[in-house]
Enzyme design. Structure first.
Site, PDB file in Angstrom:
ATOM      1  N   ARG A 122      34.720 -40.453 -67.162  1.00 26.52           N
ATOM      2  CA  ARG A 122      35.231 -41.428 -66.164  1.00 26.52           C
ATOM      3  C   ARG A 122      35.387 -40.810 -64.774  1.00 26.52           C
ATOM      4  O   ARG A 122      36.162 -41.274 -63.949  1.00 26.52           O
ATOM      5  CB  ARG A 122      36.553 -42.041 -66.613  1.00 26.52           C
ATOM      6  CG  ARG A 122      36.416 -42.821 -67.895  1.00 26.52           C
ATOM      7  CD  ARG A 122      37.479 -43.893 -68.022  1.00 26.52           C
ATOM      8  NE  ARG A 122      37.247 -44.652 -69.228  1.00 26.52           N
ATOM      9  CZ  ARG A 122      37.752 -44.331 -70.416  1.00 26.52           C
ATOM     10  NH1 ARG A 122      38.547 -43.293 -70.538  1.00 26.52           N
ATOM     11  NH2 ARG A 122      37.477 -45.064 -71.462  1.00 26.52           N
ATOM     12  N   LYS A 144      26.817 -43.654 -52.103  1.00 23.54           N
ATOM     13  CA  LYS A 144      26.011 -44.571 -52.914  1.00 23.54           C
ATOM     14  C   LYS A 144      25.247 -43.734 -53.936  1.00 23.54           C
ATOM     15  O   LYS A 144      24.629 -42.731 -53.582  1.00 23.54           O
ATOM     16  CB  LYS A 144      24.997 -45.317 -52.040  1.00 23.54           C
ATOM     17  CG  LYS A 144      25.601 -46.512 -51.325  1.00 23.54           C
ATOM     18  CD  LYS A 144      24.512 -47.353 -50.679  1.00 23.54           C
ATOM     19  CE  LYS A 144      25.084 -48.512 -49.920  1.00 23.54           C
ATOM     20  NZ  LYS A 144      24.065 -49.267 -49.165  1.00 23.54           N
ATOM     21  N   GLU A 186      14.579 -42.418 -41.227  1.00 26.69           N
ATOM     22  CA  GLU A 186      16.031 -42.662 -41.250  1.00 26.69           C
ATOM     23  C   GLU A 186      16.686 -42.092 -39.989  1.00 26.69           C
ATOM     24  O   GLU A 186      17.627 -42.673 -39.456  1.00 26.69           O
ATOM     25  CB  GLU A 186      16.674 -42.057 -42.506  1.00 26.69           C
ATOM     26  CG  GLU A 186      16.158 -42.630 -43.820  1.00 26.69           C
ATOM     27  CD  GLU A 186      16.723 -44.014 -44.191  1.00 26.69           C
ATOM     28  OE1 GLU A 186      17.625 -44.506 -43.497  1.00 26.69           O
ATOM     29  OE2 GLU A 186      16.243 -44.587 -45.192  1.00 26.69           O
ATOM     30  N   LYS A 225      26.685 -41.690 -39.569  1.00 29.96           N
ATOM     31  CA  LYS A 225      26.894 -42.208 -40.929  1.00 29.96           C
ATOM     32  C   LYS A 225      28.346 -42.023 -41.358  1.00 29.96           C
ATOM     33  O   LYS A 225      28.943 -42.912 -41.967  1.00 29.96           O
ATOM     34  CB  LYS A 225      25.938 -41.548 -41.923  1.00 29.96           C
ATOM     35  CG  LYS A 225      26.153 -42.086 -43.320  1.00 29.96           C
ATOM     36  CD  LYS A 225      24.932 -42.301 -44.125  1.00 29.96           C
ATOM     37  CE  LYS A 225      25.278 -43.100 -45.386  1.00 29.96           C
ATOM     38  NZ  LYS A 225      24.200 -43.157 -46.341  1.00 29.96           N
ATOM     39  N   GLU A 235      30.602 -51.252 -48.120  1.00 27.56           N
ATOM     40  CA  GLU A 235      29.638 -52.188 -47.534  1.00 27.56           C
ATOM     41  C   GLU A 235      30.145 -53.633 -47.502  1.00 27.56           C
ATOM     42  O   GLU A 235      29.431 -54.572 -47.859  1.00 27.56           O
ATOM     43  CB  GLU A 235      28.301 -52.103 -48.283  1.00 27.56           C
ATOM     44  CG  GLU A 235      27.128 -52.527 -47.399  1.00 27.56           C
ATOM     45  CD  GLU A 235      25.778 -52.188 -48.009  1.00 27.56           C
ATOM     46  OE1 GLU A 235      25.451 -50.990 -48.039  1.00 27.56           O
ATOM     47  OE2 GLU A 235      25.077 -53.111 -48.438  1.00 27.56           O
ATOM     48  N   ARG A 239      28.982 -51.392 -42.688  1.00 31.19           N
ATOM     49  CA  ARG A 239      28.012 -50.487 -43.341  1.00 31.19           C
ATOM     50  C   ARG A 239      26.642 -51.133 -43.490  1.00 31.19           C
ATOM     51  O   ARG A 239      25.638 -50.430 -43.626  1.00 31.19           O
ATOM     52  CB  ARG A 239      28.555 -50.018 -44.699  1.00 31.19           C
ATOM     53  CG  ARG A 239      27.678 -48.962 -45.341  1.00 31.19           C
ATOM     54  CD  ARG A 239      28.320 -48.275 -46.529  1.00 31.19           C
ATOM     55  NE  ARG A 239      27.413 -47.300 -47.099  1.00 31.19           N
ATOM     56  CZ  ARG A 239      27.763 -46.318 -47.924  1.00 31.19           C
ATOM     57  NH1 ARG A 239      29.015 -46.169 -48.267  1.00 31.19           N
ATOM     58  NH2 ARG A 239      26.864 -45.473 -48.398  1.00 31.19           N
ATOM     59  N   ASN A 243      21.426 -50.696 -43.314  1.00 33.67           N
ATOM     60  CA  ASN A 243      20.294 -51.291 -44.032  1.00 33.67           C
ATOM     61  C   ASN A 243      19.198 -51.760 -43.077  1.00 33.67           C
ATOM     62  O   ASN A 243      18.236 -52.398 -43.506  1.00 33.67           O
ATOM     63  CB  ASN A 243      20.767 -52.478 -44.884  1.00 33.67           C
ATOM     64  CG  ASN A 243      21.752 -52.035 -45.938  1.00 33.67           C
ATOM     65  OD1 ASN A 243      21.676 -50.903 -46.408  1.00 33.67           O
ATOM     66  ND2 ASN A 243      22.678 -52.908 -46.302  1.00 33.67           N
ATOM     67  N   HIS A 246      15.531 -52.065 -44.066  1.00 37.31           N
ATOM     68  CA  HIS A 246      15.425 -51.908 -45.517  1.00 37.31           C
ATOM     69  C   HIS A 246      15.047 -53.190 -46.262  1.00 37.31           C
ATOM     70  O   HIS A 246      14.597 -53.112 -47.396  1.00 37.31           O
ATOM     71  CB  HIS A 246      16.717 -51.310 -46.084  1.00 37.31           C
ATOM     72  CG  HIS A 246      16.843 -49.831 -45.798  1.00 37.31           C
ATOM     73  ND1 HIS A 246      16.905 -49.329 -44.511  1.00 37.31           N
ATOM     74  CD2 HIS A 246      16.875 -48.752 -46.624  1.00 37.31           C
ATOM     75  CE1 HIS A 246      17.001 -48.010 -44.574  1.00 37.31           C
ATOM     76  NE2 HIS A 246      16.981 -47.633 -45.834  1.00 37.31           N
ATOM     77  N   HIS A 250      12.127 -52.414 -48.973  1.00 39.09           N
ATOM     78  CA  HIS A 250      12.176 -52.524 -50.432  1.00 39.09           C
ATOM     79  C   HIS A 250      11.027 -53.380 -50.951  1.00 39.09           C
ATOM     80  O   HIS A 250      10.449 -53.091 -51.996  1.00 39.09           O
ATOM     81  CB  HIS A 250      13.532 -53.072 -50.886  1.00 39.09           C
ATOM     82  CG  HIS A 250      14.646 -52.074 -50.680  1.00 39.09           C
ATOM     83  ND1 HIS A 250      15.919 -52.429 -50.330  1.00 39.09           N
ATOM     84  CD2 HIS A 250      14.642 -50.717 -50.752  1.00 39.09           C
ATOM     85  CE1 HIS A 250      16.664 -51.333 -50.212  1.00 39.09           C
ATOM     86  NE2 HIS A 250      15.909 -50.282 -50.456  1.00 39.09           N
ATOM     87  N   HIS A 262       9.581 -44.274 -49.406  1.00 34.49           N
ATOM     88  CA  HIS A 262      10.698 -45.019 -48.826  1.00 34.49           C
ATOM     89  C   HIS A 262      10.705 -44.923 -47.295  1.00 34.49           C
ATOM     90  O   HIS A 262      10.822 -45.933 -46.605  1.00 34.49           O
ATOM     91  CB  HIS A 262      12.008 -44.498 -49.420  1.00 34.49           C
ATOM     92  CG  HIS A 262      13.223 -45.196 -48.902  1.00 34.49           C
ATOM     93  ND1 HIS A 262      13.498 -46.520 -49.176  1.00 34.49           N
ATOM     94  CD2 HIS A 262      14.234 -44.762 -48.097  1.00 34.49           C
ATOM     95  CE1 HIS A 262      14.627 -46.863 -48.580  1.00 34.49           C
ATOM     96  NE2 HIS A 262      15.087 -45.822 -47.912  1.00 34.49           N
TER      97      HIS A 262
HETATM   98  N1  GLY Z   1      21.603 -45.747 -47.263  1.00 35.43           N
HETATM   99  C1  GLY Z   1      22.459 -46.722 -46.743  1.00 35.43           C
HETATM  100  C2  GLY Z   1      23.890 -46.501 -47.061  1.00 35.43           C
HETATM  101  O1  GLY Z   1      24.262 -45.423 -47.512  1.00 35.43           O
HETATM  102  O2  GLY Z   1      24.664 -47.401 -46.885  1.00 35.43           O
END
Ligand code: GLY
Length: 363
Positions: A122, A144, A186, A225, A235, A239, A243, A246, A250, A262
């Site tokens: 956990r 993430k 990026e 970031k 998010e 946040r 994206n 993106h 995707h 990517h």
């Molecule tokens: N890669 C986008 C984020 O970490 O929100």
């Protein structure tokens, strides 16, 4: 040499240390930040032979005993199956709650290890040691993590922050050129969403970024970031600006059967979003500047360029096909997709587009 240490103020706060020759002293820095004296280093079959030994002996010097888990390199490994093998290995090694994992590698490794760390017992601690530019500026920071499902990328995962991120720019010397370019997509993204001055610096670099300039660029991306994820860890709003590019990316990745990388897909996605913003009067001039900058760094600026790079039929990326894939994106909310569009270089805005009109975005 430590170039910069950036604090990430998420619920579980941590530092990102950026510099050169970091790996040699990694054990000491890790020992200062972690409770446990046992670790598992997780790396793919490309990275393990290059750097796992160095990390292991640095950990040993700091009194930390480390085992190694190596998996086949490639996005194909980012699966529940690899995840299952990894957590079974941790159980076999009898890792306890005070022990920890070291994610030594690119985005696949970091995402996989973060998810294993979030789930095993956990939740145990983990350290991110990114070895690709993309992982250094994006995936190693912000928590993430997860794996891909047959239905799409990153569909099973969590938000789970590392305890420490160590980036040694020396490791980029072994990074293939195309992967460096992918990371640059990026990097450019951060300029578009938050920092016009930084974007202009990248333009002035004319496709060549190394030494101090590269450290500065990575540092600026991580600062942006860190600021964004500290304000909106899960998010809920801000946040989402990360994206940018993106939604289309995707769809391009999926329609290419994941042969388009990517970063290449993000490069095209940023230009597509900027062109859509120009058609809607949201901005003017951004698309050409983004297209020129991605070209400077050897990236495609359109679906046809991306298709040509991978010997694919551009017809596979027709607007209706792209819209169909984008409609099933995990970021869809109800009947609309939230688009991130440039207002100008350095500032973006959100716009909701009904799924029934998504084709317009890709035209
Ligand atoms: N890669 C986008 C984020 O970490 O929100």
């Amino acid at each position: 040499m430590i170039y910069n240490t950036i604090h990430v103020g998420t619920g579980t706060p941590y530092d990102v240390v950026i510099g050169t020759n970091i790996l040699a002293g990694a054990g000491g820095m890790i020992a200062e930040n972690m409770r446990g004296k046992r670790a598992v280093i997780v790396a793919d079959s490309n990275v393990a032979p290059l750097y796992a030994h160095r990390l292991k002996s640095s950990l040993a010097d700091a009194g930390i005993e480390a085992a190694e888990f190596v998996f086949p390199a490639g996005e194909e490994s980012k699966t529940l199956e690899t995840f299952g093998r990894l957590v079974e290995y941790l159980a076999k090694e009898k890792l306890t709650r005070t022990d920890f994992l070291c994610a030594l590698g690119g985005g696949v490794t970091g995402d996989l290890v973060g998810y294993a760390a979030a789930s095993y017992l956990r939740g145990i601690d983990f350290v991110q040691i990114p070895t690709s530019l993309l992982a250094a500026v994006d995936s190693s920071v912000g928590g993430k993590c997860g794996v891909d499902l047959a239905a799409g990328k990153n569909l099973c995962g969590a938000f789970y922050q590392p305890r420490l991120v160590l980036f040694d720019a020396d490791v980029l010397q072994t990074l293939p050129e195309c992967e460096f370019a992918c990371g640059m997509a990026e990097v450019i993204k951060y300029g578009v969403i938050r920092d016009a001055g930084f974007f202009a610096e990248l333009e002035a670099a004319r496709g060549a970024l190394s030494g101090q300039a590269l450290l500065r660029a990575v540092s600026r991306c991580v600062e942006i970031k860190a600021d964004v994820v500290s304000r909106d860890e899960r998010e809920g709003g801000l946040r989402r600006i990360l994206n940018f590019g993106h939604t289309a990316a995707h769809a391009i990745e999926k329609l290419s059967g994941y042969s388009a990388h990517h970063g290449e897909a993000v490069a095209v996605g940023m230009v597509l979003a900027a062109r859509y913003a120009e058609r809607g009067g949201v901005t003017a001039g951004a698309a050409d500047r983004i297209a020129a900058l991605v070209h400077d760094f050897g990236l495609p600026a359109s679906v046809s360029e991306c298709a040509a790079m991978h010997s694919l039929d551009a017809a596979a990326f027709a607007p209706d096909a792209m819209a169909e894939v984008a409609a099933s994106d995990k970021k869809r909310a109800g009947d609309a997709v939230t688009l991130i569009l440039p207002k100008e270089i350095g500032e973006v805005t959100e716009q909701k587009l009904p799924v029934s009109r998504l084709t317009e975005f890709f035209e």
